[in-house]
Design a protein around this motif. Sequence first.
Motif, PDB file in Angstrom:
ATOM      1  N   UNK A  11       0.826  -1.070   0.075  1.00 23.04           N
ATOM      2  CA  UNK A  11      -0.231   0.036   0.050  1.00 23.04           C
ATOM      3  C   UNK A  11       0.769   1.250   0.227  1.00 23.04           C
ATOM      4  N   UNK A  12       0.362   1.999  -1.108  1.00 25.76           N
ATOM      5  CA  UNK A  12       1.317   2.805  -1.044  1.00 25.76           C
ATOM      6  C   UNK A  12       1.611   4.136   0.396  1.00 25.76           C
ATOM      7  N   UNK A  13       0.759   4.646   0.763  1.00 18.96           N
ATOM      8  CA  UNK A  13       0.139   5.137   2.512  1.00 18.96           C
ATOM      9  C   UNK A  13       1.316   4.520   3.478  1.00 18.96           C
ATOM     10  N   UNK A  14       0.921   2.764   3.559  1.00 20.59           N
ATOM     11  CA  UNK A  14       2.138   2.491   4.234  1.00 20.59           C
ATOM     12  C   UNK A  14       3.646   2.583   3.853  1.00 20.59           C
ATOM     13  N   UNK A  15       3.286   2.383   3.011  1.00 19.69           N
ATOM     14  CA  UNK A  15       5.245   2.439   1.839  1.00 19.69           C
ATOM     15  C   UNK A  15       5.675   3.757   2.738  1.00 19.69           C
ATOM     16  N   UNK A  16       4.615   4.778   2.287  1.00 18.53           N
ATOM     17  CA  UNK A  16       5.647   5.921   2.797  1.00 18.53           C
ATOM     18  C   UNK A  16       5.668   5.878   4.214  1.00 18.53           C
ATOM     19  N   UNK A  17       4.463   5.461   5.000  1.00 14.52           N
ATOM     20  CA  UNK A  17       5.026   6.111   6.644  1.00 14.52           C
ATOM     21  C   UNK A  17       6.669   5.043   7.119  1.00 14.52           C
ATOM     22  N   UNK A  18       6.598   3.813   6.037  1.00 10.72           N
ATOM     23  CA  UNK A  18       7.853   2.691   6.737  1.00 10.72           C
ATOM     24  C   UNK A  18       8.603   3.788   5.875  1.00 10.72           C
ATOM     25  N   UNK A  19       8.671   3.816   4.839  1.00 12.54           N
ATOM     26  CA  UNK A  19       9.870   5.062   4.693  1.00 12.54           C
ATOM     27  C   UNK A  19      10.453   6.225   4.992  1.00 12.54           C
ATOM     28  N   UNK A  20       9.250   7.039   5.447  1.00 10.42           N
ATOM     29  CA  UNK A  20       9.593   7.741   6.625  1.00 10.42           C
ATOM     30  C   UNK A  20      10.276   7.600   8.424  1.00 10.42           C
ATOM     31  N   UNK A  21       9.931   6.293   8.812  1.00  2.00           N
ATOM     32  CA  UNK A  21      10.345   5.839  10.188  1.00  2.00           C
ATOM     33  C   UNK A  21      11.325   5.553   9.580  1.00  2.00           C
ATOM     34  N   UNK A  22      12.060   4.180   8.535  1.00  2.00           N
ATOM     35  CA  UNK A  22      13.309   4.089   8.680  1.00  2.00           C
ATOM     36  C   UNK A  22      14.379   4.702   8.591  1.00  2.00           C
ATOM     37  N   UNK A  23      13.706   6.390   7.497  1.00  2.00           N
ATOM     38  CA  UNK A  23      14.784   7.204   7.548  1.00  2.00           C
ATOM     39  C   UNK A  23      15.016   8.210   8.423  1.00  2.00           C
ATOM     40  N   UNK A  24      14.541   7.474   9.118  1.00  4.04           N
ATOM     41  CA  UNK A  24      14.517   8.127  10.815  1.00  4.04           C
ATOM     42  C   UNK A  24      15.733   6.875  11.715  1.00  4.04           C
ATOM     43  N   UNK A  25      15.123   6.081  11.585  1.00  5.44           N
ATOM     44  CA  UNK A  25      15.722   5.162  12.292  1.00  5.44           C
ATOM     45  C   UNK A  25      17.465   4.767  11.658  1.00  5.44           C
ATOM     46  N   UNK A  26      17.776   5.190  10.026  1.00  2.79           N
ATOM     47  CA  UNK A  26      18.400   5.433   9.709  1.00  2.79           C
ATOM     48  C   UNK A  26      19.536   6.655   9.633  1.00  2.79           C
ATOM     49  N   UNK A  27      18.938   7.614  10.479  1.00  2.00           N
ATOM     50  CA  UNK A  27      19.158   9.072  10.939  1.00  2.00           C
ATOM     51  C   UNK A  27      20.022   8.895  12.004  1.00  2.00           C
ATOM     52  N   UNK A  28      19.347   8.731  12.950  1.00  3.44           N
ATOM     53  CA  UNK A  28      19.286   8.188  14.597  1.00  3.44           C
ATOM     54  C   UNK A  28      20.929   7.710  14.202  1.00  3.44           C
TER      55      UNK A  28
END
Length: 54
Positions: A11-28
């Motif tokens: 699902x595109x909406x879930x994928x967008x949320x997942x991408x946001x969470x994953x990018x924050x994780x990598x940044x941290x």
Amino acid sequence: MKEISILIPKCKQLLKSFDSILSKYVKNIAENQTLTSLRDRLLPLLMNGQVEVA
């Protein structure tokens, strides 16, 4: 970094949320590595009295 298995939603909406969470994780992770490096360089200087905190 350890290898982990991740399920990626279709699902595109879930994928967008997942991408946001994953990018924050990598940044941290990157920020933690930077802070750890700074701590490892500064702590001995503080302990020896070569650097003072105002």
